[in-house]
Scaffold this motif. Structure first.
Motif, short mmCIF file in Angstrom:
data_model
loop_
_atom_site.label_atom_id
_atom_site.label_comp_id
_atom_site.label_asym_id
_atom_site.label_seq_id
_atom_site.Cartn_x
_atom_site.Cartn_y
_atom_site.Cartn_z
N SER A 63 9.28 -12.04 9.89
CA SER A 63 8.96 -10.64 9.54
C SER A 63 10.07 -9.71 9.78
CB SER A 63 7.88 -10.39 10.63
OG SER A 63 7.11 -9.19 10.15
N CYS A 75 3.59 -5.68 8.75
CA CYS A 75 4.83 -6.02 9.44
C CYS A 75 4.73 -6.36 10.99
CB CYS A 75 5.44 -4.81 9.31
SG CYS A 75 5.95 -4.37 7.64
N SER A 99 6.15 -9.76 5.98
CA SER A 99 6.02 -11.02 6.80
C SER A 99 5.94 -12.05 5.70
CB SER A 99 4.94 -10.87 7.71
OG SER A 99 5.20 -9.92 8.59
#
Length: 71
Positions: free
Chosen positions: A57, A8, A63
């Motif tokens: 993301s 992330c 992501s």
């Protein structure tokens, strides 16, 4: 297209993730084996082939990296 649910990246970090030695998580020290070079090298290879890469993301979800290369 490459995705990673565990990775992330905040919106503020995205402009920096392709910089050499940049680590989004400052707690990741050198002993972890990560140098912060992987995305920089990948982007240079993509650019060398006249392509580009886009990143999407969502913190808490993951992501997606999309790579575009000319045919």
């Amino acid at each position: 297209m490459l995705g990673n649910a565990a990775l992330c990246i905040s919106e503020e970090e995205i402009p920096h993730i392709f910089n050499r030695f940049y680590r989004a998580d400052p707690s990741r020290a050198r002993p972890s084996g990560r140098s912060g070079l992987g995305l920089a090298i990948a982007q240079q290879n993509i650019l060398a082939h006249r392509g580009w890469v886009e990143v999407e993301s969502v913190v808490g979800e993951g992501s997606v990296f999309t790579i575009y290369l000319p045919i």
